[in-house]
Each structure stands twice: as C-alpha cells, then as structure tokens.
Design an enzyme around this catalytic site. Structure first.
Site, PDB file in Angstrom:
ATOM      1  N   ASP A  37       0.859  -1.187   0.000  1.00 10.06           N
ATOM      2  CA  ASP A  37       0.000   0.000   0.000  1.00 10.06           C
ATOM      3  C   ASP A  37       0.891   1.231   0.000  1.00 10.06           C
ATOM      4  O   ASP A  37       2.082   1.156   0.322  1.00 10.06           O
ATOM      5  CB  ASP A  37      -0.920   0.023   1.243  1.00 10.06           C
ATOM      6  CG  ASP A  37      -2.166   0.880   1.038  1.00 10.06           C
ATOM      7  OD1 ASP A  37      -3.250   0.305   0.797  1.00 10.06           O
ATOM      8  OD2 ASP A  37      -2.062   2.126   1.076  1.00 10.06           O
ATOM      9  N   ASP A  58       3.703   2.283  -4.542  1.00  9.25           N
ATOM     10  CA  ASP A  58       2.758   3.050  -5.352  1.00  9.25           C
ATOM     11  C   ASP A  58       2.571   2.233  -6.624  1.00  9.25           C
ATOM     12  O   ASP A  58       3.509   2.080  -7.422  1.00  9.25           O
ATOM     13  CB  ASP A  58       3.332   4.438  -5.675  1.00  9.25           C
ATOM     14  CG  ASP A  58       2.376   5.271  -6.519  1.00  9.25           C
ATOM     15  OD1 ASP A  58       1.474   4.699  -7.173  1.00  9.25           O
ATOM     16  OD2 ASP A  58       2.538   6.505  -6.534  1.00  9.25           O
ATOM     17  N   VAL A  59       1.374   1.703  -6.834  1.00  8.27           N
ATOM     18  CA  VAL A  59       1.168   0.772  -7.953  1.00  8.27           C
ATOM     19  C   VAL A  59       1.378   1.432  -9.310  1.00  8.27           C
ATOM     20  O   VAL A  59       1.589   0.747 -10.311  1.00  8.27           O
ATOM     21  CB  VAL A  59      -0.227   0.097  -7.919  1.00  8.27           C
ATOM     22  CG1 VAL A  59      -0.372  -0.805  -6.711  1.00  8.27           C
ATOM     23  CG2 VAL A  59      -1.349   1.132  -7.995  1.00  8.27           C
ATOM     24  N   TYR A 153     -12.314   7.924 -13.139  1.00  9.95           N
ATOM     25  CA  TYR A 153     -12.530   6.664 -12.409  1.00  9.95           C
ATOM     26  C   TYR A 153     -13.316   5.681 -13.276  1.00  9.95           C
ATOM     27  O   TYR A 153     -12.920   4.528 -13.451  1.00  9.95           O
ATOM     28  CB  TYR A 153     -13.278   6.939 -11.107  1.00  9.95           C
ATOM     29  CG  TYR A 153     -13.513   5.704 -10.257  1.00  9.95           C
ATOM     30  CD1 TYR A 153     -12.465   5.116  -9.562  1.00  9.95           C
ATOM     31  CD2 TYR A 153     -14.778   5.138 -10.160  1.00  9.95           C
ATOM     32  CE1 TYR A 153     -12.677   3.985  -8.781  1.00  9.95           C
ATOM     33  CE2 TYR A 153     -15.001   4.012  -9.381  1.00  9.95           C
ATOM     34  CZ  TYR A 153     -13.946   3.438  -8.697  1.00  9.95           C
ATOM     35  OH  TYR A 153     -14.160   2.309  -7.935  1.00  9.95           O
ATOM     36  N   LYS A 157     -11.894   2.118 -14.881  1.00  8.26           N
ATOM     37  CA  LYS A 157     -12.464   0.828 -14.487  1.00  8.26           C
ATOM     38  C   LYS A 157     -13.041   0.092 -15.695  1.00  8.26           C
ATOM     39  O   LYS A 157     -12.974  -1.141 -15.776  1.00  8.26           O
ATOM     40  CB  LYS A 157     -13.527   1.031 -13.404  1.00  8.26           C
ATOM     41  CG  LYS A 157     -12.952   1.509 -12.075  1.00  8.26           C
ATOM     42  CD  LYS A 157     -11.954   0.515 -11.505  1.00  8.26           C
ATOM     43  CE  LYS A 157     -11.466   0.889 -10.120  1.00  8.26           C
ATOM     44  NZ  LYS A 157     -10.544  -0.112  -9.545  1.00  8.26           N
ATOM     45  N   THR A 190     -16.368   1.353   2.436  1.00  3.89           N
ATOM     46  CA  THR A 190     -14.916   1.514   2.585  1.00  3.89           C
ATOM     47  C   THR A 190     -14.543   2.989   2.508  1.00  3.89           C
ATOM     48  O   THR A 190     -15.378   3.846   2.206  1.00  3.89           O
ATOM     49  CB  THR A 190     -14.157   0.794   1.445  1.00  3.89           C
ATOM     50  OG1 THR A 190     -14.374   1.530   0.238  1.00  3.89           O
ATOM     51  CG2 THR A 190     -14.591  -0.642   1.266  1.00  3.89           C
TER      52      THR A 190
HETATM   53  N1  LIG Z   1     -15.874   0.852  -2.125  1.00  2.27           N
HETATM   54  C1  LIG Z   1     -16.600   0.768  -3.206  1.00  2.27           C
HETATM   55  O1  LIG Z   1     -17.798   1.130  -3.221  1.00  2.27           O
HETATM   56  C2  LIG Z   1     -16.002   0.202  -4.474  1.00  2.27           C
HETATM   57  C3  LIG Z   1     -16.871  -0.111  -5.512  1.00  2.27           C
HETATM   58  C4  LIG Z   1     -16.344  -0.620  -6.686  1.00  2.27           C
HETATM   59  C5  LIG Z   1     -14.975  -0.819  -6.789  1.00  2.27           C
HETATM   60  N2  LIG Z   1     -14.153  -0.517  -5.765  1.00  2.27           N
HETATM   61  C6  LIG Z   1     -12.724  -0.750  -5.955  1.00  2.27           C
HETATM   62  O2  LIG Z   1     -12.220  -1.542  -4.917  1.00  2.27           O
HETATM   63  C7  LIG Z   1     -10.818  -1.278  -4.772  1.00  2.27           C
HETATM   64  C8  LIG Z   1     -10.493  -1.067  -3.307  1.00  2.27           C
HETATM   65  O3  LIG Z   1     -11.109   0.121  -2.890  1.00  2.27           O
HETATM   66  P1  LIG Z   1     -11.767   0.294  -1.449  1.00  2.27           P
HETATM   67  O4  LIG Z   1     -13.193   0.522  -1.663  1.00  2.27           O
HETATM   68  O5  LIG Z   1     -11.327  -0.786  -0.545  1.00  2.27           O
HETATM   69  O6  LIG Z   1     -11.135   1.705  -1.045  1.00  2.27           O
HETATM   70  P2  LIG Z   1     -10.135   2.145   0.127  1.00  2.27           P
HETATM   71  O7  LIG Z   1      -9.899   3.598  -0.128  1.00  2.27           O
HETATM   72  O8  LIG Z   1     -10.665   1.730   1.447  1.00  2.27           O
HETATM   73  O9  LIG Z   1      -8.827   1.314  -0.172  1.00  2.27           O
HETATM   74  C9  LIG Z   1      -8.004   1.591  -1.266  1.00  2.27           C
HETATM   75  C10 LIG Z   1      -6.575   1.336  -0.848  1.00  2.27           C
HETATM   76  O10 LIG Z   1      -5.746   1.540  -2.007  1.00  2.27           O
HETATM   77  C11 LIG Z   1      -4.619   2.270  -1.577  1.00  2.27           C
HETATM   78  N3  LIG Z   1      -4.065   3.001  -2.706  1.00  2.27           N
HETATM   79  C12 LIG Z   1      -4.602   4.046  -3.355  1.00  2.27           C
HETATM   80  N4  LIG Z   1      -3.792   4.455  -4.323  1.00  2.27           N
HETATM   81  C13 LIG Z   1      -2.715   3.638  -4.295  1.00  2.27           C
HETATM   82  C14 LIG Z   1      -1.522   3.548  -5.051  1.00  2.27           C
HETATM   83  N5  LIG Z   1      -1.251   4.425  -6.029  1.00  2.27           N
HETATM   84  N6  LIG Z   1      -0.634   2.558  -4.765  1.00  2.27           N
HETATM   85  C15 LIG Z   1      -0.883   1.690  -3.758  1.00  2.27           C
HETATM   86  N7  LIG Z   1      -1.973   1.738  -2.991  1.00  2.27           N
HETATM   87  C16 LIG Z   1      -2.874   2.709  -3.260  1.00  2.27           C
HETATM   88  C17 LIG Z   1      -5.121   3.193  -0.483  1.00  2.27           C
HETATM   89  O11 LIG Z   1      -4.068   3.659   0.338  1.00  2.27           O
HETATM   90  C18 LIG Z   1      -6.102   2.299   0.237  1.00  2.27           C
HETATM   91  O12 LIG Z   1      -5.488   1.580   1.289  1.00  2.27           O
HETATM   92  C19 LIG Z   1     -10.512  -0.079  -5.653  1.00  2.27           C
HETATM   93  O13 LIG Z   1      -9.915  -0.506  -6.862  1.00  2.27           O
HETATM   94  C20 LIG Z   1     -11.883   0.503  -5.919  1.00  2.27           C
HETATM   95  O14 LIG Z   1     -11.940   1.225  -7.112  1.00  2.27           O
HETATM   96  C21 LIG Z   1     -14.639  -0.007  -4.600  1.00  2.27           C
END
Ligand SMILES: NC(=O)c1ccc[n+]([C@@H]2O[C@H](COP(=O)([O-])OP(=O)(O)OC[C@H]3O[C@@H](n4cnc5c(N)ncnc54)[C@H](O)[C@@H]3O)[C@@H](O)[C@H]2O)c1
Length: 255
Positions: A37, A58-59, A153, A157, A190
C-alpha cells in the site's frame, strides 16, 4: 471455504477496505500473503495482525513492480495469486477534470493494474511445477454504469475489464495455466466511498438504494469472491467477470 494452503498471494491497496478484507480472507483460507500500500503504518499493522508480509508500493510506479514481485517470490518461493485492488476516485466530471487528475487516476487504476499483471505473469511462468496462477483485477460497477461525476474513475475501471480479458486470453493461448478474472464490486462500505461522499454528499445512501438489497456491501463479501477466483475451484474461469453488487446492475432502472 476455498483452500488456498500452499499458495502465495500479493494484494495491493491492503491498508483498508476491500484490500484489507482480502488480506484477512486469503490468510484465513490458508495462503501466505504479501500486502502492499501507499500507507505504511496502516498496511503494516494489518499485515502483521494476520502474519502477512508488507511493503510500501505506489502501484503506478511501473519500475517498482518487478521488485515488489521479486520480494514476494523471495519470501514465499513462488507467486500464485495477484489481487490488483489498489484504486482511487477523483470526483471530477468531464467538465471539471484537469490533465494531472486524469493522468493520475489512469496511472493508478489502469496502468498500475497492467504493470501488476505483467510483473506477476513473468514470475508465475517460473513457478515450481509449471506456469500457473490466478490474477484478480478489481473493477467497479462504474465500468458498466459510469458516474457522470467521475469520468477518470469510470473510464479507468471500464478499461480494467477489457485489460483482464486480453491478459486472460493471452495467457490461455500461450498454454499457461494462469487465469485472469475481474471482480466488479458495487457500493461497498470503505474509505473510497467516504472520499466520494465528501465530494458528493448523499452518495452513500443513493448508491445503497441502487441495490434491491438496499444496503452497501461489507468488504468481506467482496473478499469471499476474490478468494474463490484465487482458488483451484474454478480452473475453467478466465476472462470472466464476477459481480458483487447486491443485484444493482441486474434490475430494470424503473424498479
Ligand atoms: N468501495 C466501493 O464502493 C467500491 C466499488 C467498486 C470498486 N471498488 C474498488 O475496490 C478497490 C479497493 O477500494 P476500497 O473501496 O477498498 O477503497 P479504500 O480507499 O478503502 O482502499 C483503497 C486502498 O488503495 C490504496 N491506494 C490508493 N492508491 C494507491 C496507489 N497508487 N498505490 C498503492 N496503494 C494505493 C489506499 O491507500 C487504500 O489503502 C478499488 O480498486 C476501488 O476502485 C470499490
């Protein structure tokens, strides 16, 4: 429960939300897990709690990906599972988005996922016993029903869905038992939704209402689907998309 014993997994964005739930779930199902992370304190604490390794990543940094994968392989002797989970939202419509915001969200959500697939496949082909593995990319229902309020976004996706299919079919045609599938979460409780809510007050309640279940997902519910795809339970599933959206995309908009 899927049996992941003996498998080695790499999970990005592990510090919170779906990533944290995935680290917990894969570890509970028997995998050895390496989490990464941007944020060291939270990511490390979570990983230590379940006996997982952790590294800051950082991905979007393409040059770092081979090194991160090498660290996982050095720790576990192999790499069986990659979960490209890290992601960000922008809250910017086409009327508002600036070049820096666009470039960043594409770099994290799309390029980071591509670079992860590329680095993981390079390691998975050399797994002891032959080329085998499972890559799970996390898209979003916004890939099918985009947000007018977040063009970067939604576009990133949407591209992840197609990326996964290209990766899946290339691996299959190469004769590798390396699968690549997409999990498509709906609105999940989240941090990313908290960030989106800050830009769009009322969003959480609105998206919860799009599901006929009329609630948000618990991140553990998404992690369960990820664990299934990571396991050997579904060897003919590749290029597939698994909706974890409480039926949100399965109902006529008029109901
Ligand atoms: N929560 C939702 O409603 C939802 C819905 C659809 C898809 N998603 C997807 O699920 C995945 C996880 O998101 P989440 O909801 O758990 O959000 P979150 O914000 O709780 O977690 C995301 C994590 O990714 C990390 N991150 C962000 N940018 C980064 C980078 N450049 N390098 C490394 N780490 C990085 C953040 O520090 C965080 O810990 C994401 O890809 C998001 O798009 C979430």
């Amino acid at each position: 429960m899927p049996d992941l014993s003996g498998k080695a997994a790499l999970v990005t964005g592990c510090a919170s939300g779906i990533g944290a739930a995935t680290v917990r779930r894969l570890a509970a199902d028997g995998a050895r897990v390496f989490g990464t992370d941007l944020y060291e304190a939270r990511g490390k604490a979570l990983c230590e709690e379940v006996g997982a390794r952790f590294a800051v990543q950082d991905v979007s940094d393409r040059a770092l990906w081979p090194e991160i994968v090498a660290q996982a392989v050095e720790a576990f002797g192999r790499l069986d599972i990659l979960v490209n989970n890290a992601g960000m939202v922008t809250g910017k419509s086409i009327g508002e988005v600036d070049d820096g915001t666009w470039d960043r969200v594409l770099a994290v959500n799309l390029t980071g996922t591509m670079a992860g697939c590329r680095a993981a496949i390079a390691a998975m082909v050399d797994n002891p016993g032959g080329a085998k593995g499972s890559i799970i990319n996390i898209a979003s229902t916004t890939a099918m029903a985009p947000l007018p309020t977040d063009v970067g976004y939604s576009a990133s996706k949407g591209a992840v869905r197609v990326l996964s299919k290209s990766v899946a079919t290339w691996c299959a045609k190469a004769g590798y038992a390396i699968r690549c599938n997409t999990v498509i979460p709906g609105a999940t409780e989240t941090g990313i939704l908290d960030a989106a809510e800050a830009d769009m007050p009322g969003l959480k309640a609105a998206v919860a209402a799009t599901s006929p279940m009329n609630r948000l997902a618990d991140p553990a519910e998404t992690a369960a689907a990820i664990s299934f795809l990571a396991s050997d339970e579904c060897p003919f599933m590749t290029g597939a998309e698994m909706l974890v959206d409480g039926g949100a995309l399965s109902i006529h908009p008029g109901f």
